[in-house]
Design a protein around this motif. Structure first.
Motif, PDB file in Angstrom:
ATOM      1  N   HIS A  29       3.767   4.918  -4.531  1.00 47.87           N
ATOM      2  CA  HIS A  29       3.057   5.070  -5.796  1.00 47.87           C
ATOM      3  C   HIS A  29       2.143   6.305  -5.820  1.00 47.87           C
ATOM      4  CE1 HIS A  29       4.345   1.230  -7.578  1.00 47.87           C
ATOM      5  NE2 HIS A  29       4.404   0.818  -6.332  1.00 47.87           N
ATOM      6  N   HIS A  30       2.270   7.159  -4.795  1.00 52.29           N
ATOM      7  CA  HIS A  30       1.502   8.412  -4.756  1.00 52.29           C
ATOM      8  C   HIS A  30       0.013   8.174  -5.014  1.00 52.29           C
ATOM      9  CE1 HIS A  30       5.427  10.350  -4.741  1.00 52.29           C
ATOM     10  NE2 HIS A  30       5.734   9.673  -5.828  1.00 52.29           N
ATOM     11  N   VAL A  31      -0.530   7.204  -4.291  1.00 50.64           N
ATOM     12  CA  VAL A  31      -1.940   6.863  -4.437  1.00 50.64           C
ATOM     13  C   VAL A  31      -2.810   8.022  -3.952  1.00 50.64           C
ATOM     14  CG1 VAL A  31      -3.749   5.294  -3.628  1.00 50.64           C
ATOM     15  CG2 VAL A  31      -1.458   4.425  -4.109  1.00 50.64           C
ATOM     16  N   PRO A  32      -3.861   8.380  -4.719  1.00 57.10           N
ATOM     17  CA  PRO A  32      -4.776   9.432  -4.254  1.00 57.10           C
ATOM     18  C   PRO A  32      -5.338   9.084  -2.881  1.00 57.10           C
ATOM     19  CG  PRO A  32      -5.216   8.894  -6.550  1.00 57.10           C
ATOM     20  CD  PRO A  32      -4.233   7.876  -6.059  1.00 57.10           C
ATOM     21  N   ASP A  33      -5.291  10.044  -1.981  1.00 57.23           N
ATOM     22  CA  ASP A  33      -5.744   9.828  -0.609  1.00 57.23           C
ATOM     23  C   ASP A  33      -4.975   8.687   0.055  1.00 57.23           C
ATOM     24  OD1 ASP A  33      -7.341  10.915   1.331  1.00 57.23           O
ATOM     25  OD2 ASP A  33      -9.022   9.542   1.000  1.00 57.23           O
ATOM     26  N   GLY A  34      -3.703   8.529  -0.362  1.00 54.91           N
ATOM     27  CA  GLY A  34      -2.879   7.424   0.119  1.00 54.91           C
ATOM     28  C   GLY A  34      -2.660   7.411   1.617  1.00 54.91           C
ATOM     29  N   ALA A  35      -2.502   8.596   2.220  1.00 52.03           N
ATOM     30  CA  ALA A  35      -2.249   8.655   3.661  1.00 52.03           C
ATOM     31  C   ALA A  35      -3.447   8.128   4.448  1.00 52.03           C
ATOM     32  CB  ALA A  35      -1.914  10.088   4.082  1.00 52.03           C
ATOM     33  N   ARG A  36      -4.640   8.515   4.040  1.00 52.64           N
ATOM     34  CA  ARG A  36      -5.839   8.031   4.734  1.00 52.64           C
ATOM     35  C   ARG A  36      -6.012   6.530   4.542  1.00 52.64           C
ATOM     36  NH1 ARG A  36      -8.637  12.275   6.691  1.00 52.64           N
ATOM     37  NH2 ARG A  36      -8.207  14.283   5.714  1.00 52.64           N
ATOM     38  N   ARG A  37      -5.712   6.061   3.342  1.00 47.50           N
ATOM     39  CA  ARG A  37      -5.812   4.621   3.080  1.00 47.50           C
ATOM     40  C   ARG A  37      -4.761   3.857   3.871  1.00 47.50           C
ATOM     41  NH1 ARG A  37      -6.231   3.840  -3.328  1.00 47.50           N
ATOM     42  NH2 ARG A  37      -6.230   1.649  -2.688  1.00 47.50           N
ATOM     43  N   ALA A  38      -3.558   4.449   3.998  1.00 50.59           N
ATOM     44  CA  ALA A  38      -2.494   3.810   4.787  1.00 50.59           C
ATOM     45  C   ALA A  38      -2.906   3.724   6.254  1.00 50.59           C
ATOM     46  CB  ALA A  38      -1.199   4.604   4.644  1.00 50.59           C
ATOM     47  N   GLU A  39      -3.504   4.793   6.778  1.00 45.69           N
ATOM     48  CA  GLU A  39      -3.938   4.777   8.173  1.00 45.69           C
ATOM     49  C   GLU A  39      -5.093   3.797   8.372  1.00 45.69           C
ATOM     50  OE1 GLU A  39      -5.261   7.737  11.825  1.00 45.69           O
ATOM     51  OE2 GLU A  39      -4.194   8.569  10.100  1.00 45.69           O
ATOM     52  N   ALA A  40      -5.931   3.642   7.356  1.00 48.01           N
ATOM     53  CA  ALA A  40      -7.025   2.676   7.436  1.00 48.01           C
ATOM     54  C   ALA A  40      -6.465   1.256   7.556  1.00 48.01           C
ATOM     55  CB  ALA A  40      -7.921   2.798   6.208  1.00 48.01           C
ATOM     56  N   ILE A  41      -5.361   0.988   6.864  1.00 48.94           N
ATOM     57  CA  ILE A  41      -4.712  -0.326   6.966  1.00 48.94           C
ATOM     58  C   ILE A  41      -4.159  -0.526   8.376  1.00 48.94           C
ATOM     59  CG2 ILE A  41      -2.806  -1.764   6.124  1.00 48.94           C
ATOM     60  CD1 ILE A  41      -3.131  -0.272   3.411  1.00 48.94           C
ATOM     61  N   LEU A  42      -3.535   0.522   8.927  1.00 45.41           N
ATOM     62  CA  LEU A  42      -3.037   0.466  10.306  1.00 45.41           C
ATOM     63  C   LEU A  42      -4.170   0.137  11.270  1.00 45.41           C
ATOM     64  CD1 LEU A  42      -1.197   1.121  12.765  1.00 45.41           C
ATOM     65  CD2 LEU A  42      -1.641   3.536  12.335  1.00 45.41           C
ATOM     66  N   ASN A  43      -5.299   0.830  11.114  1.00 47.43           N
ATOM     67  CA  ASN A  43      -6.445   0.578  11.996  1.00 47.43           C
ATOM     68  C   ASN A  43      -6.976  -0.846  11.817  1.00 47.43           C
ATOM     69  OD1 ASN A  43      -6.287   3.204  12.948  1.00 47.43           O
ATOM     70  ND2 ASN A  43      -7.766   4.003  11.471  1.00 47.43           N
ATOM     71  N   ARG A  44      -6.971  -1.312  10.571  1.00 45.28           N
ATOM     72  CA  ARG A  44      -7.403  -2.682  10.295  1.00 45.28           C
ATOM     73  C   ARG A  44      -6.488  -3.685  10.996  1.00 45.28           C
ATOM     74  NH1 ARG A  44     -11.020  -6.534   9.509  1.00 45.28           N
ATOM     75  NH2 ARG A  44     -10.424  -8.131   8.006  1.00 45.28           N
ATOM     76  N   MET A  45      -5.182  -3.423  10.986  1.00 43.38           N
ATOM     77  CA  MET A  45      -4.221  -4.297  11.657  1.00 43.38           C
ATOM     78  C   MET A  45      -4.498  -4.359  13.155  1.00 43.38           C
ATOM     79  SD  MET A  45      -0.731  -3.171   9.660  1.00 43.38           S
ATOM     80  CE  MET A  45       0.390  -4.234  10.587  1.00 43.38           C
ATOM     81  N   GLU A  46      -4.803  -3.219  13.742  1.00 43.81           N
ATOM     82  CA  GLU A  46      -5.071  -3.194  15.183  1.00 43.81           C
ATOM     83  C   GLU A  46      -6.341  -3.969  15.510  1.00 43.81           C
ATOM     84  OE1 GLU A  46      -4.843   0.918  16.510  1.00 43.81           O
ATOM     85  OE2 GLU A  46      -2.718   0.592  16.969  1.00 43.81           O
ATOM     86  N   GLN A  47      -7.340  -3.844  14.638  1.00 44.68           N
ATOM     87  CA  GLN A  47      -8.583  -4.593  14.857  1.00 44.68           C
ATOM     88  C   GLN A  47      -8.340  -6.096  14.740  1.00 44.68           C
ATOM     89  OE1 GLN A  47     -11.186  -2.957  11.885  1.00 44.68           O
ATOM     90  NE2 GLN A  47     -11.444  -1.009  12.955  1.00 44.68           N
ATOM     91  N   LEU A  48      -7.595  -6.495  13.714  1.00 42.98           N
ATOM     92  CA  LEU A  48      -7.311  -7.911  13.508  1.00 42.98           C
ATOM     93  C   LEU A  48      -6.481  -8.499  14.642  1.00 42.98           C
ATOM     94  CD1 LEU A  48      -6.479  -8.044   9.675  1.00 42.98           C
ATOM     95  CD2 LEU A  48      -8.432  -9.129  10.814  1.00 42.98           C
ATOM     96  N   SER A  49      -5.473  -7.737  15.089  1.00 42.33           N
ATOM     97  CA  SER A  49      -4.558  -8.254  16.111  1.00 42.33           C
ATOM     98  C   SER A  49      -5.252  -8.495  17.445  1.00 42.33           C
ATOM     99  CB  SER A  49      -3.370  -7.302  16.302  1.00 42.33           C
ATOM    100  OG  SER A  49      -3.791  -6.046  16.801  1.00 42.33           O
ATOM    101  N   ALA A  50      -6.433  -7.903  17.610  1.00 40.99           N
ATOM    102  CA  ALA A  50      -7.203  -8.125  18.837  1.00 40.99           C
ATOM    103  C   ALA A  50      -7.989  -9.429  18.763  1.00 40.99           C
ATOM    104  CB  ALA A  50      -8.161  -6.957  19.070  1.00 40.99           C
ATOM    105  N   GLN A  51      -8.024 -10.038  17.560  1.00 44.43           N
ATOM    106  CA  GLN A  51      -8.760 -11.291  17.381  1.00 44.43           C
ATOM    107  C   GLN A  51      -7.828 -12.496  17.573  1.00 44.43           C
ATOM    108  OE1 GLN A  51     -10.840 -11.335  13.601  1.00 44.43           O
ATOM    109  NE2 GLN A  51     -11.314  -9.156  13.734  1.00 44.43           N
ATOM    110  N   GLN A  52      -8.385 -13.578  17.995  1.00 43.49           N
ATOM    111  CA  GLN A  52      -7.602 -14.799  18.198  1.00 43.49           C
ATOM    112  C   GLN A  52      -7.034 -15.290  16.864  1.00 43.49           C
ATOM    113  OE1 GLN A  52      -9.759 -17.904  20.156  1.00 43.49           O
ATOM    114  NE2 GLN A  52      -7.994 -19.274  20.307  1.00 43.49           N
ATOM    115  N   GLY A  53      -5.735 -15.601  16.873  1.00 43.36           N
ATOM    116  CA  GLY A  53      -5.093 -16.118  15.676  1.00 43.36           C
ATOM    117  C   GLY A  53      -4.444 -15.060  14.804  1.00 43.36           C
TER     118      GLY A  53
END
Length: 266
Positions: A65-89
């Motif tokens: 959808h060509h979101v403004p600053d989409g690449a940075r937002r996409a990488e922020a989601i990746l980082n969020r996934m890594e943070q979450l995956s380190a938590q139990q559950g």
């Protein structure tokens, strides 16, 4: 009716619909769904246990959808996934090859002049994790092609050489490991051809032609995965068309003849 209660699978279907929707608010609605599922799980509803699939779809939406600053937002989601995956559950939220490659693709599609560096940084991050035993993030030809495409969008000095170095790196990994995931194919070579064809370097058309001929040689020697296609030939023709070389017309005529060879060679 308990059986009719929506769960993570139901919401992922709706999420998929929003990601592929043409509505202007599609990404916003998709993001709200992912946040809602996460909130429901945090509140104790195991039916909404998140998985990488939902987050991967949201990352894909940022690019589609060509979101403004989409690449940075996409990488922020990746980082969020890594943070979450380190938590139990949250073990199912661990990023995988699709996650990383999608974010790299987002950087390749961005207009950020640092996009190629960001893309290659993520490739190195994947390789480091893979070398440490995380097989979920193993790079493959699609990953490398996405990084090379990022260099194609970069107008910095040395971008052509860096793209070609990545191709060589792939080939070395393939030859040393025998792993087909690293084997260069026509798509990877075409990505490198595109980088050279987009370059303003004086020798760029000649280098693109040399790579095309190298593909033909490899193919004739038995490597069917690198057979040049019509796109390969068109990229090199375009490189000569855009050049100011006095031999451009003659070069185009000769390379045009390769189209027949490529089309009818089994």
């Amino acid at each position: 009716d308990v059986d009719m209660r929506p769960d993570i699978f139901t919401y992922n279907i709706v999420l998929f619909a929003w990601v592929n929707s043409k509505r202007e608010d599609a990404v916003q609605r998709a993001e709200k769904l992912v946040n809602f599922m996460e909130e429901k799980y945090n509140a104790g509803d195991d039916n909404f246990k998140p998985s990488s699939r939902g987050y991967n779809m949201l990352i894909d939406a940022m690019t589609k959808h060509h979101v403004p600053d989409g690449a940075r937002r996409a990488e922020a989601i990746l980082n969020r996934m890594e943070q979450l995956s380190a938590q139990q559950g949250y073990d199912d939220v661990q990023p995988d090859n699709i996650t990383y490659t999608s974010v790299i693709h987002a950087w390749a599609k961005s207009e950020d002049n640092e996009g190629a560096e960001h893309a290659e940084r993520l490739l190195k991050r994947m390789q480091t994790q893979y070398d440490s035993g995380n097989t979920r993030v193993k790079p493959n030809t699609k990953t490398y092609t996405a990084v090379i495409n990022a260099w194609c969008q970069c107008d910095k000095a040395g971008s052509t050489q860096r793209a070609e170095e990545l191709l060589v790196q792939m080939d070395m990994l393939y030859k040393s490991s025998g792993d087909a995931n690293f084997k260069p194919n026509t798509s990877v070579f075409n990505a490198v051809l595109k980088v050279w064809a987009s370059s303003s370097e004086e020798h760029a058309p000649l280098r693109a032609e040399e790579i095309l001929k190298h593909m033909l040689t490899l193919y004739k020697e038995g490597d069917r995965d690198v057979k040049p296609d019509a796109r390969s030939v068109d990229i090199v023709i375009g490189a000569w068309y855009r050049s100011n070389s006095v031999e451009a017309a003659e070069k185009v005529k000769k390379i045009e003849a390769l189209k027949t060879l490529v089309r009818f060679t089994p």
